[in-house]
Scaffold this motif. Sequence first.
Motif, PDB file in Angstrom:
ATOM      1  N   MET A  68       0.667  -1.146  -0.033  1.00 23.77           N
ATOM      2  CA  MET A  68       0.117   0.082  -0.069  1.00 23.77           C
ATOM      3  C   MET A  68       0.890   1.175   0.156  1.00 23.77           C
ATOM      4  SD  MET A  68      -3.169  -0.747  -0.040  1.00 23.77           S
ATOM      5  CE  MET A  68      -4.226   0.256   0.715  1.00 23.77           C
ATOM      6  N   GLN A  69       2.239   1.180   0.620  1.00 25.65           N
ATOM      7  CA  GLN A  69       3.016   2.251   0.666  1.00 25.65           C
ATOM      8  C   GLN A  69       3.479   2.427  -0.556  1.00 25.65           C
ATOM      9  OE1 GLN A  69       5.456   1.190   3.852  1.00 25.65           O
ATOM     10  NE2 GLN A  69       4.142   1.382   5.368  1.00 25.65           N
ATOM     11  N   MET A  70       3.872   1.743  -1.678  1.00 22.50           N
ATOM     12  CA  MET A  70       4.084   1.998  -2.803  1.00 22.50           C
ATOM     13  C   MET A  70       3.507   3.016  -3.442  1.00 22.50           C
ATOM     14  SD  MET A  70       6.448  -0.850  -4.044  1.00 22.50           S
ATOM     15  CE  MET A  70       6.057  -1.355  -5.667  1.00 22.50           C
ATOM     16  N   PRO A  71       4.206   4.069  -4.211  1.00 26.89           N
ATOM     17  CA  PRO A  71       3.393   4.953  -4.697  1.00 26.89           C
ATOM     18  C   PRO A  71       2.601   4.492  -6.123  1.00 26.89           C
ATOM     19  CG  PRO A  71       5.794   5.273  -5.348  1.00 26.89           C
ATOM     20  CD  PRO A  71       5.536   4.181  -4.224  1.00 26.89           C
ATOM     21  N   GLN A  72       1.393   5.070  -6.214  1.00 32.18           N
ATOM     22  CA  GLN A  72       0.620   4.697  -7.478  1.00 32.18           C
ATOM     23  C   GLN A  72       1.335   5.272  -8.531  1.00 32.18           C
ATOM     24  OE1 GLN A  72      -2.361   2.857  -6.951  1.00 32.18           O
ATOM     25  NE2 GLN A  72      -1.336   2.517  -5.138  1.00 32.18           N
ATOM     26  N   LEU A  73       1.488   4.300  -9.639  1.00 31.94           N
ATOM     27  CA  LEU A  73       2.040   4.774 -10.838  1.00 31.94           C
ATOM     28  C   LEU A  73       0.917   5.070 -11.681  1.00 31.94           C
ATOM     29  CD1 LEU A  73       4.853   2.215 -10.882  1.00 31.94           C
ATOM     30  CD2 LEU A  73       5.160   4.579 -10.168  1.00 31.94           C
ATOM     31  N   ASP A  74       1.099   5.951 -12.498  1.00 33.67           N
ATOM     32  CA  ASP A  74       0.210   6.428 -13.627  1.00 33.67           C
ATOM     33  C   ASP A  74       0.736   6.169 -14.924  1.00 33.67           C
ATOM     34  OD1 ASP A  74      -2.061   7.417 -14.534  1.00 33.67           O
ATOM     35  OD2 ASP A  74      -1.767   9.497 -14.051  1.00 33.67           O
ATOM     36  N   ILE A  75       0.983   7.294 -15.622  1.00 31.98           N
ATOM     37  CA  ILE A  75       1.596   7.373 -16.846  1.00 31.98           C
ATOM     38  C   ILE A  75       3.143   7.011 -17.159  1.00 31.98           C
ATOM     39  CG2 ILE A  75       0.055   9.095 -17.922  1.00 31.98           C
ATOM     40  CD1 ILE A  75       2.483  11.021 -17.491  1.00 31.98           C
ATOM     41  N   GLU A  76       3.716   7.083 -15.898  1.00 27.31           N
ATOM     42  CA  GLU A  76       5.186   6.677 -15.913  1.00 27.31           C
ATOM     43  C   GLU A  76       5.654   5.166 -15.860  1.00 27.31           C
ATOM     44  OE1 GLU A  76       3.441   7.879 -13.554  1.00 27.31           O
ATOM     45  OE2 GLU A  76       4.528   7.854 -11.444  1.00 27.31           O
ATOM     46  N   SER A  77       6.829   4.873 -16.525  1.00 27.20           N
ATOM     47  CA  SER A  77       7.068   3.618 -16.511  1.00 27.20           C
ATOM     48  C   SER A  77       8.217   3.373 -15.593  1.00 27.20           C
ATOM     49  CB  SER A  77       8.087   3.261 -17.978  1.00 27.20           C
ATOM     50  OG  SER A  77       7.692   4.273 -19.014  1.00 27.20           O
ATOM     51  N   ILE A  78       8.809   4.412 -15.037  1.00 28.08           N
ATOM     52  CA  ILE A  78       9.695   4.290 -13.850  1.00 28.08           C
ATOM     53  C   ILE A  78       9.459   5.338 -13.033  1.00 28.08           C
ATOM     54  CG2 ILE A  78      12.192   4.007 -13.124  1.00 28.08           C
ATOM     55  CD1 ILE A  78      12.646   2.803 -16.123  1.00 28.08           C
TER      56      ILE A  78
END
Lengths: 127, 209
Positions: A68-78
């Motif tokens: 849950m602590q992992m940031p939510q990724l959107d358009i980025e690959s990294i």
Amino acid sequence: MPHKCTRCGKVFEELSDDMLKGCPACGNKLFFYMRSAAAEELAGRIRVEGIEEVEDVGADAENASQTMQMPQLDIESIRILKPGVYVLNLEALFSKEEIIMGIKEDGSYVIHLPSLFKTKRKRKKEK
Amino acid sequence: MGLRRGLLLLLRRILRRRNTKIGIYGAPNAGKTTLANRIIHDFLDNTEDIGVVSEIPHETRRAFRKEGILITAKGAKLRVDIVDTPGLATKIDFHDFLAYGLSEEEAKKRAKEATEGVIEAIKWLDDLDGVLLVMDATEDPYTQANIVIIGNLEARGIPFIIVANKVDLKNAAPARIKNAFPQHVVVPVSALKGDNMEKLYEEMARRFR
């Protein structure tokens, strides 16, 4: 491979032709595939105890809260959180040729132009 | 995409112009390099290794290829090129390497190279005829990395075998992998000890020919 009727809960240890016509007990035609006893037990606890309580049940919940602590990724690959700490969006890396990098968690992005142009050239060639 | 790739694979099989290219994929420390070394030892050269095996995650940070390995299993033959790829991960944190005695500088360099390695591994996928997806049988197989790669292999129409590795360990549970992915072929092995490798070679000859 055990299956469970989604309506009446009857468990079928083996698949049988009769199941194609529906559950012999209630006629329902939807069945759960049952995984290992441990997974079933955990699933049962989630249903019964609710998410807040499950967070206290040990290692599994600890892993879940770390996720849950992992940031939510959107358009980025990294996303580069800081030097030496990277979060990878495997789905984006698999599906897109262009690479977009997110910097920290402040909404900054870097677009890797060579990867983008390479994709466009490739598309042009395909046409 | 799937149809086009299927036709290409069929053409290659008919023309037999080149070796079948097999990629070894999986999470870090699943035993990919150990498996690649085992295949090379069994069919090419008992003294040669494709890469270094280490307990530190992300030891393989570049893809390595070994060409022209003739795999034989129960009379069937398959000439392959093996590509050992870096481990696929969703998070690479240099702090994880510090526990293995690496300096902060070395750990950060390793994390950077490992991230590049993931991208290189994914790029290789377009050029492969088949994949051995290695999973550590002592770990929970239901990870984001495993699910994403299986979804992509299915979408691209690339045949693959799930290798449930490390069955020599006491807490190995290959059945858990079979339960998680019941629609796919799962072969339990110990690449380190060489257990059940014959079965894997048979399956490779069957699926990748």
